[in-house]
Design a protein around this motif. Structure first.
Motif: not given
Length: 378
Positions: A170-188
Motif C-alpha cells: 500500500e502507498l501511504i499518504n498519496i498525492f496525485l495532480n492531474e492537469k488536462t490543460d492550463i485551466n483545468n486540473s484535479q488534485t487528489t
C-alpha cells in the motif's frame, strides 16, 4: 587466373568486413541496450517493448559504423596480402595495378548499394517501427516508477507523490495532480492506495481521501472512502511522435522538392500528411537526406584510400611511413564524414555541391592513381 585472384581477394575482404561490422555492432548494441533499460526502470514500459526497441536499433548501429568497417576490412586484407608477398605474385602473373584498382572501384558499387538500402530504407523503417512499440505500449511496469518521497512526473499530465510503501504494497499518504490543460486540473489526496488490475487495466484504488477539481477557475471538492483511478489512460513522457530520421525517404524528398518549388501541383494538405514537413524543419530534412543518400557514396572513396597501399611494396624503405600517412588520412576523413552533416544548410546550391563532393573526391584519387602508376610505369 585473374578471375580466381579477384574472386579470392574480394571474398576475403567481404568476410573480414562482415566480421568487423557485426562484431563492433554487437558490442555497441549491448552497451546501448543497457542504457535503454531506462524504458523499464524509469518510464515503466514492459520488457517486451524494451527488447523489441533495442533489437530494432541494430540497423542504425550498422549504418553508422559501415564506413569505418569498410576501410578497416579492405586495408587489413590488402596489407595482409602484401606482408605475405601475395600481391607481388599478382603483379608477376601480369595483373596490372590499374586493372586491379578498376576492379575494386567497380566492386565498391555493391557496398554503395547496400549502404544506400540500409540508410534510406531499412534504418528509417526500423526506427519508426521501434517508436511504434512505445506509442502503442502502456505502463506495464507502472509500479517500478513509483518511489517514496519523490515527485514522479514521467507519466503524461500526472504527478504522483507518496510517503512510503508498506509491506502490504500500500502507498501511504498519496498525492496525485492531474492537469488536462492550463485551466483545468484535479488534485487528489488519500491516506492509502494500492495498484490493482481490472479487465487488463491498471487501477489505482484510493482509500479515505479528498479530491479537489479546478474547472475554468471554479473550485469544487468531494471526499471519498474509496475510489478508483484509471492509470491505463496515461502514457509515459517518452517521446512518441515520429522524428525526422524515422520518416520515409520518399516523403523527405517530396518535402524538400515542395519547398524548392519543384512540385507545382502539391497542396498544403498533401504536405501536412508528411510529418515534420515544415519550413523551419527544412534544414533537418536536408541533413537527413544527406545522411541517407549522399554519405553512402563515400564508400567508393574509402575503398580507394585503402588501395593506396598497393602503390608501394613492403620492401620500400618508406613503406611504414606511407602506411601511417594513409591510416591517418583515412581516419581523419572518416571523422570529417561523420561531422559533414553540419555543413548542410537551407542553401540549395551549397547542398548540391556537398552532394557531388564524394564523386569529385573519387575522381581526384583515381586520377592520382593513373598519374602515379604512369610515372612508375606499372
Amino acid at each position: 587466373m585473374k578471375k580466381i585472384v579477384y574472386k579470392k581477394l574480394s571474398k576475403d575482404c567481404v568476410n573480414f568486413f562482415l566480421l568487423v561490422v557485426f562484431t563492433i555492432s554487437i558490442i555497441i548494441w549491448v552497451l546501448q541496450a543497457v542504457n535503454y533499460l531506462d524504458f523499464v526502470i524509469e518510464d515503466g514500459h514492459g520488457f517486451l517493448v524494451y527488447f523489441k526497441y533495442t533489437l530494432l536499433s541494430f540497423p542504425k548501429i550498422i549504418s553508422r559504423i559501415f564506413p569505418f568497417a569498410i576501410f578497416l576490412a579492405f586495408s587489413y586484407i590488402l596489407l595482409k596480402y602484401e606482408n605475405k608477398n601475395e600481391l607481388v605474385i599478382f603483379w608477376n602473373f601480369g595483373i596490372k595495378k590499374i586493372n586491379f584498382i578498376n576492379f575494386f572501384i567497380k566492386f565498391s558499387l555493391w557496398f554503395v548499394l547496400i549502404s544506400l538500402l540500409l540508410n534510406a530504407v531499412i534504418t528509417p523503417f526500423a526506427q519508426d517501427k521501434a517508436r511504434s512499440f512505445i506509442r502503442s505500449s502502456n505502463l506495464d511496469f507502472f509500479e517500478s516508477v513509483l518511489k517514496p518521497k519523490k515527485f514522479i512526473d514521467i507519466i503524461g499530465n500526472l504527478t504522483i507523490y507518496f510517503d512510503e510503501k508498506n509491506k502490504k504494497g500500500e502507498l501511504i499518504n498519496i498525492f496525485l495532480n492531474e492537469k488536462t490543460d492550463i485551466n483545468n486540473s484535479q488534485t487528489t489526496f488519500a491516506k492509502t492506495a494500492i495498484v490493482n488490475i481490472d479487465n487488463n487495466k491498471k487501477i489505482l484504488t484510493l482509500y479515505d481521501g479528498k479530491s479537489i477539481n479546478v474547472i475554468n477557475g471554479k473550485i469544487s471538492e468531494f471526499e471519498f472512502s474509496k475510489t478508483d483511478y484509471n492509470i491505463s489512460k496515461f502514457n509515459s513522457n517518452t517521446i512518441t511522435y515520429q522524428k525526422t530520421q524515422e520518416a520515409k525517404t520518399i516523403n523527405l524528398i517530396k518535402c524538400s522538392l515542395f519547398f524548392n518549388g519543384s512540385i507545382i501541383n502539391s497542396t498544403n494538405i498533401e504536405i501536412e500528411n508528411i510529418k515534420n514537413c515544415r519550413l523551419d524543419n527544412l534544414k533537418n530534412v536536408y541533413k537527413e537526406l544527406y545522411s541517407r543518400l549522399v554519405k553512402p557514396l563515400y564508400i567508393t572513396f574509402l575503398i580507394s584510400i585503402s588501395l593506396l597501399f598497393i602503390l608501394k611494396s613492403k620492401s620500400d624503405h618508406s613503406f611504414n611511413i606511407n602506411k601511417f600517412k594513409i591510416y591517418l588520412f583515412a581516419f581523419l576523413f572518416i571523422i570529417f564524414l561523420e561531422s559533414s552533416s553540419k555543413l548542410i544548410s537551407t542553401n540549395l546550391m551549397q547542398n548540391i555541391f556537398l552532394s557531388i563532393f564524394p564523386l569529385i573526391l573519387t575522381l581526384i584519387i583515381y586520377l592520382y592513381f593513373v598519374i602515379k602508376l604512369k610515372i612508375n610505369k606499372v
